[in-house]
Design a protein around this motif. Structure first.
Motif, PDB file in Angstrom:
ATOM      1  N   CYS A  41       0.830  -1.204   0.000  1.00  0.00           N
ATOM      2  CA  CYS A  41       0.000   0.000   0.000  1.00  0.00           C
ATOM      3  C   CYS A  41       0.865   1.256   0.000  1.00  0.00           C
ATOM      4  O   CYS A  41       0.525   2.249  -0.653  1.00  0.00           O
ATOM      5  N   ALA A  42       1.997   1.225   0.714  1.00  0.00           N
ATOM      6  CA  ALA A  42       2.885   2.385   0.725  1.00  0.00           C
ATOM      7  C   ALA A  42       3.465   2.659  -0.653  1.00  0.00           C
ATOM      8  O   ALA A  42       3.756   3.811  -0.988  1.00  0.00           O
ATOM      9  N   GLU A  43       3.634   1.624  -1.474  1.00  0.00           N
ATOM     10  CA  GLU A  43       4.215   1.806  -2.798  1.00  0.00           C
ATOM     11  C   GLU A  43       3.209   2.312  -3.820  1.00  0.00           C
ATOM     12  O   GLU A  43       3.544   3.144  -4.666  1.00  0.00           O
ATOM     13  N   ILE A  44       1.984   1.817  -3.792  1.00  0.00           N
ATOM     14  CA  ILE A  44       1.032   2.184  -4.840  1.00  0.00           C
ATOM     15  C   ILE A  44       0.241   3.438  -4.503  1.00  0.00           C
ATOM     16  O   ILE A  44      -0.447   3.979  -5.370  1.00  0.00           O
ATOM     17  N   THR A  45       0.316   3.915  -3.259  1.00  0.00           N
ATOM     18  CA  THR A  45      -0.385   5.148  -2.890  1.00  0.00           C
ATOM     19  C   THR A  45       0.457   6.350  -3.307  1.00  0.00           C
ATOM     20  O   THR A  45       1.655   6.408  -3.014  1.00  0.00           O
ATOM     21  N   PRO A  46      -0.117   7.337  -3.985  1.00  0.00           N
ATOM     22  CA  PRO A  46       0.663   8.512  -4.407  1.00  0.00           C
ATOM     23  C   PRO A  46       1.268   9.264  -3.236  1.00  0.00           C
ATOM     24  O   PRO A  46       0.751   9.218  -2.111  1.00  0.00           O
ATOM     25  N   THR A  47       2.350   9.958  -3.499  1.00  0.00           N
ATOM     26  CA  THR A  47       3.064  10.674  -2.442  1.00  0.00           C
ATOM     27  C   THR A  47       2.181  11.708  -1.758  1.00  0.00           C
ATOM     28  O   THR A  47       2.281  11.902  -0.540  1.00  0.00           O
ATOM     29  N   VAL A  48       1.315  12.362  -2.508  1.00  0.00           N
ATOM     30  CA  VAL A  48       0.507  13.436  -1.920  1.00  0.00           C
ATOM     31  C   VAL A  48      -0.484  12.912  -0.885  1.00  0.00           C
ATOM     32  O   VAL A  48      -0.949  13.668  -0.029  1.00  0.00           O
ATOM     33  N   ILE A  49      -0.825  11.616  -0.941  1.00  0.00           N
ATOM     34  CA  ILE A  49      -1.751  11.037   0.040  1.00  0.00           C
ATOM     35  C   ILE A  49      -1.173   9.765   0.657  1.00  0.00           C
ATOM     36  O   ILE A  49      -1.929   8.936   1.184  1.00  0.00           O
ATOM     37  N   ARG A  50       0.134   9.610   0.611  1.00  0.00           N
ATOM     38  CA  ARG A  50       0.734   8.363   1.133  1.00  0.00           C
ATOM     39  C   ARG A  50       0.514   8.236   2.634  1.00  0.00           C
ATOM     40  O   ARG A  50       0.340   7.123   3.144  1.00  0.00           O
ATOM     41  N   GLY A  51       0.551   9.325   3.361  1.00  0.00           N
ATOM     42  CA  GLY A  51       0.304   9.252   4.792  1.00  0.00           C
ATOM     43  C   GLY A  51      -1.085   8.723   5.103  1.00  0.00           C
ATOM     44  O   GLY A  51      -1.257   7.858   5.966  1.00  0.00           O
ATOM     45  N   GLY A  52      -2.098   9.237   4.384  1.00  0.00           N
ATOM     46  CA  GLY A  52      -3.452   8.755   4.606  1.00  0.00           C
ATOM     47  C   GLY A  52      -3.627   7.302   4.202  1.00  0.00           C
ATOM     48  O   GLY A  52      -4.311   6.528   4.880  1.00  0.00           O
ATOM     49  N   PRO A  57       4.296   6.560  -7.488  1.00  0.00           N
ATOM     50  CA  PRO A  57       3.385   7.596  -8.008  1.00  0.00           C
ATOM     51  C   PRO A  57       3.458   8.839  -7.136  1.00  0.00           C
ATOM     52  O   PRO A  57       3.484   8.742  -5.907  1.00  0.00           O
ATOM     53  N   GLU A  58       3.489   9.984  -7.767  1.00  0.00           N
ATOM     54  CA  GLU A  58       3.637  11.238  -7.026  1.00  0.00           C
ATOM     55  C   GLU A  58       2.306  11.933  -6.778  1.00  0.00           C
ATOM     56  O   GLU A  58       2.134  12.586  -5.759  1.00  0.00           O
ATOM     57  N   ASN A  59       1.368  11.840  -7.716  1.00  0.00           N
ATOM     58  CA  ASN A  59       0.058  12.471  -7.543  1.00  0.00           C
ATOM     59  C   ASN A  59      -1.024  11.462  -7.902  1.00  0.00           C
ATOM     60  O   ASN A  59      -0.741  10.334  -8.311  1.00  0.00           O
ATOM     61  N   ILE A  60      -2.263  11.876  -7.740  1.00  0.00           N
ATOM     62  CA  ILE A  60      -3.377  10.941  -7.935  1.00  0.00           C
ATOM     63  C   ILE A  60      -3.461  10.431  -9.367  1.00  0.00           C
ATOM     64  O   ILE A  60      -3.707   9.232  -9.579  1.00  0.00           O
ATOM     65  N   PRO A  61      -3.266  11.262 -10.413  1.00  0.00           N
ATOM     66  CA  PRO A  61      -3.251  10.687 -11.766  1.00  0.00           C
ATOM     67  C   PRO A  61      -2.179   9.623 -11.956  1.00  0.00           C
ATOM     68  O   PRO A  61      -2.409   8.632 -12.656  1.00  0.00           O
TER      69      PRO A  61
END
Length: 646
Positions: free
Chosen positions: A519-530, A587-591
């Motif tokens: 999950c930490a890898e596929i979640t974008p950086t902007v929402i990785r904490g959430g 991934p860095e952002n949601i797109p």
């Protein structure tokens, strides 16, 4: 695609919009029509047109490609400063291991007796066997010399004014013996166990969202400050209510430390080193688990043990000076002014020359330095098409892995199964720790060979098989063992159950750990904490099943196991829908996160046509409604997707 071909060939029909959304003139030339006079109203007064500001230009792709441009410019993991930061994320893992497994010692339920008194109220010095507690793992000590054999008594025998305890966890006194949490007060022990786990759950959810909004570094530092306050106050508790309340806040702050360090560790590493860097932190945390019994034996008192566990966090106050904010998060949220300062700090600490910036990262930063930051909350994931499904699947996997782990542990060590393989607290404790260590060791080659999705699928299949065989095959063996001619005994069933339990604990631990990392890898950086907060909170809910079952005296244990066994089958199907993140850029952002689409487990054979389009073949179909207007420019033997028909 047909639409792109028509745009390039300048076919007939209504012209299509350009990339910036404007429509060219009817003549199709480059020169725009001369502006006419401004419109006037009925009174002949000219109306001045209000200029509309142009839409904000997209950010430079070079700056959003952190793994491809920024990280290589900084030297990757080869830079001395980056290696130092990774080491600083490893060091606290030892203390985190102490904190996570402290409940096994602070709240261990000891054997206890009530001292007899004569008619004048004087203590005789002999001990009456009133009650002997058996913990959830089914282990107990033989009676000490001079003490009677413990025996279980009924509720009427619990009216005692003074108890004698024999603590098995290396301590002379713990929380249970301090406040006599036995008999009618035994339920308070389970509430105290709840408090730390519930604090972890709420902490993961809340601090994850805060880390996406204010950054990883502030969450880490404020969590360290407050865990020092609440953790040291726990050692000064005057009753069990105060102890449980403070343990909740201690768990809340511990969750902030765990989550922020996990995110910082992932965001520091290049694609090829993320998994091994994370596994090293897991091994250090397990070292804390292995060293915990020795630490308890040295401290002897629970208050001293609690203070010794918390005091090393004082050293983390230095992180305010030596640990920077995540550069990847700063770049993803377009905080380019702070990013430029941090990049210059990296180059200075690594003794690099900015002239080695071949791709021009620093000049691009200077162009975009006035751009306003864009921060995103995890709630935005609800509007996505693929990302929210991936996160939900991994949350369910994490919940199932940690939840069913308790079922296997209870089957191996519980007295209901009548198969306790050890009769010593330390043997039971190290058996559990050894299985977890073997699981992490096996994850390294399996994930390296099969990838994240393949490894998770393999361990989930093993968990499902162990669970189903334990539920179904053992019942069948139990029926045959009752027949006089079967030649089977209960010992055969016990051996099979122990074997299945060990396999199940081994694989379920890997499922839970790998789900969090995935999950930490596929979640974008902007929402990785959430995203990390959600999957870690799901793991906390799975762990919470253990004290819940103990509070209800293991009632409903079989149904609990059946439900989680069914969940493993559902998870096997859902894992196939996940993308593969091995050796992929984060991934860095949601797109970017949406572009993580599912790939087949096995590569295509040469010359085989894939059934699904790849990301490079996905096009914008927004202009399909214009196909009727431009159909006269398409050859008759060309289909809608641009392929020639036979």
């Amino acid at each position: 695609m047909a639409i792109d071909r028509r745009r390039e060939s300048g076919g007939g029909g209504r012209p299509l919009p350009e990339e910036n959304g404007s429509v060219p003139g009817a003549g199709g030339g480059d020169a725009a029509a001369p502006p006419g006079p401004p419109p006037a109203n009925a009174a002949g007064v000219e109306i001045q047109a209000v200029p509309v500001p142009p839409p904000a230009a997209a950010c430079s792709p070079l700056l959003l490609d952190y793994d491809g441009s920024v990280l290589p410019f900084l030297g990757g993991l080869g830079g001395r400063y980056q290696r130092t930061l990774v080491l600083l994320t490893w060091v606290p893992a030892l203390v985190i291991g102490f904190s996570k497994f402290s409940d096994s010692f602070l709240l261990d339920q000891p054997d206890f007796w009530c001292r007899e008194a004569d008619g004048q109220g004087n203590w005789s010095g002999t001990l009456a066997p009133i009650h002997a507690n058996h913990s959830g793992n089914g282990s107990s000590f033989p009676p000490a010399p001079g003490l009677p054999t413990p025996a279980t008594g009924n509720a009427s025998e619990c009216g005692c004014r003074e108890w004698h305890y024999r603590i098995r966890a290396g301590l002379v006194q713990n929380v249970v013996s301090k406040w006599d949490l036995v008999c009618d007060s035994a339920w308070k022990v389970h509430i105290a166990k709840f408090s730390l786990l519930v604090g972890l759950i709420f902490g993961h959810l809340i601090t994850g969202c805060i880390a996406d909004w204010v950054g990883r570094r502030p969450v880490l530092l404020f969590s360290v400050i407050f865990i020092l306050i609440f953790g040291l106050t726990v050692a000064l508790s005057v009753n069990v209510t105060m102890f449980s309340t403070l343990r909740f806040f201690e768990g809340f702050c511990l969750a902030g430390i765990v989550l922020s360090l996990y995110a910082l560790r992932i965001e520091l590493c290049p694609p090829g080193h993320r998994f091994m860097i994370t596994m090293v932190a897991s091994f250090i945390e397990m070292a804390g688990q292995f060293l915990m019994p020795g630490l308890a034996a040295l401290c002897r008192d629970w208050q001293v043990l609690q203070a010794v566990i918390i005091c090393p966090f004082l050293l983390m106050l230095l992180y305010w000076v030596i640990f920077p904010e995540s550069l990847r998060w700063l770049m993803a949220t377009q905080q380019f002014e702070a990013s430029k300062e941090l990049i210059l700090e990296f180059t200075h600490k690594n003794r690099m020359n900015t002239e080695s910036d071949i791709k021009g990262v620093v000049p691009e930063l200077e162009k975009e330095i006035t751009r306003r930051p864009k921060k995103v909350c995890i709630v935005k994931v609800v509007g996505t098409r693929n990302l929210w499904k991936n996160i939900v699947v991994l949350c369910v996997n994490s919940l199932t892995g940690y939840g069913i782990h308790h079922c296997f542990a209870k089957s191996m060590m519980g007295h209901e199964a009548k198969m306790a393989i050890t009769h010593n607290f330390y043997a039971d404790y190290y058996t559990m720790a050894g299985i977890a260590l073997a699981s992490c060791l096996a994850m390294c080659p399996v994930v390296g060979f099969l990838g994240r999705r393949g490894g998770l699928l393999l361990f989930m299949i093993l968990t499902a098989l162990a669970s189903l065989l334990q539920l179904g095959l053992l019942n069948l063996i139990g029926k045959y063992s009752q027949l006089p001619d079967s030649g089977m005994s209960d010992s055969v069933k016990d051996k099979f159950s122990v074997a299945f339990s060990i396999v199940g604990m081994f694989s379920s631990h890997a499922v839970g750990s790998l789900s969090v990392f995935f999950c930490a890898e596929i979640t974008p950086t902007v929402i990785r904490g959430g995203g990390l907060g959600l999957v870690l909170a799901s793991a906390g809910f799975g762990r919470l099943t253990a004290p819940i079952m103990e509070l209800h005296n293991q009632k409903g244990y079989f149904l609990h196991h059946v439900i989680f066994a069914c969940c493993t089958l559902i998870c096997i199907i859902c894992i196939l829908l996940l993308p593969e993140s091995k050796n992929q850029n984060l991934p860095e952002n949601i797109p970017d996160g949406e572009h993580y689409t599912r790939q087949p487990l096995l590569p295509h054979k040469k010359g085989e046509q894939p059934l699904l389009l790849t990301n490079s073949e996905l096009k914008d179909y927004s202009g399909l409604h214009d196909s009727a207007a431009v159909s006269d420019g398409i050859p008759e033997n060309t289909t809608a997707n641009g392929m020639k028909s036979m």
